[in-house]
Design an enzyme around this catalytic site. Sequence first.
Site, PDB file in Angstrom:
ATOM      1  N   CYS A  60       0.829  -1.193   0.000  1.00 24.62           N
ATOM      2  CA  CYS A  60       0.000   0.000   0.000  1.00 24.62           C
ATOM      3  C   CYS A  60       0.866   1.245   0.000  1.00 24.62           C
ATOM      4  O   CYS A  60       1.861   1.320   0.727  1.00 24.62           O
ATOM      5  CB  CYS A  60      -0.891  -0.023   1.241  1.00 24.62           C
ATOM      6  N   HIS A  91      -9.034  -3.898  -2.004  1.00 21.70           N
ATOM      7  CA  HIS A  91      -8.032  -3.095  -1.300  1.00 21.70           C
ATOM      8  C   HIS A  91      -8.458  -1.625  -1.259  1.00 21.70           C
ATOM      9  O   HIS A  91      -8.429  -0.993  -0.196  1.00 21.70           O
ATOM     10  CB  HIS A  91      -6.683  -3.245  -2.020  1.00 21.70           C
ATOM     11  N   GLU A  92      -8.876  -1.079  -2.412  1.00 17.42           N
ATOM     12  CA  GLU A  92      -9.292   0.327  -2.468  1.00 17.42           C
ATOM     13  C   GLU A  92     -10.624   0.542  -1.744  1.00 17.42           C
ATOM     14  O   GLU A  92     -10.830   1.571  -1.101  1.00 17.42           O
ATOM     15  CB  GLU A  92      -9.365   0.809  -3.916  1.00 17.42           C
ATOM     16  N   HIS A 152     -10.036   1.113   1.802  1.00 17.04           N
ATOM     17  CA  HIS A 152      -9.584   2.477   2.096  1.00 17.04           C
ATOM     18  C   HIS A 152     -10.754   3.427   2.361  1.00 17.04           C
ATOM     19  O   HIS A 152     -10.692   4.237   3.286  1.00 17.04           O
ATOM     20  CB  HIS A 152      -8.748   3.045   0.942  1.00 17.04           C
TER      21      HIS A 152
END
Length: 196
Positions: free
Chosen positions: A132, A180-181, A184
Amino acid sequence: MKKIAYFLFLLLFFTSCKSAFSVSEKKILYSEADSPAKVLKITNKKDSLILRTSSKNIKNIKNEDLSQLVKKLYLTMVTEDGVGIAAPQIGINRNVFLFYRLDQDEKSVEVAINPRIISHSKELICFQNDGCLSVPGKYGNSKRYSWIKVKYIDQNGKKVKQKFYGGTRSGDYTGIIFQHEFDHINGKLYIDKICN
């Protein structure tokens, strides 16, 4: 004097309604407008608070500030050599991220506005060497769904419903990038999902 104050109030009210972004967010967007943004790092206490905050949906997607956000995210992602980037990583807690479409021949970058994961596999995989931009110098294995079905609005304002798959770095791992995003914008990082 009252008329001027009233006029200023109306002007402020109507101009603030046109944008989904705060004054501090606009400062990030338009500071050196054609340059990448600073990537927030988990190692900085102030940055960490922003990275750990859930983001808000974008209400007005036909907005020049949103276009500037996408531009800023793209410049930052390319400069940092990433395969995805989310708005919180540059200090803007809005539900927007960019991700590479590794499932397509041209491997284009797509924008996901107000994304949702609507279903996913029961099975979890251990994705190797997740990394990341906001967790500098570290890599780890993360628990991810092997496939996800998602809904989002793309950069053209089109509603998209898509199924993405996970896997390994040697193949199509678009589903992993998306997860993953997506984490966030929900205040989570891959280090929260470590597996062996």
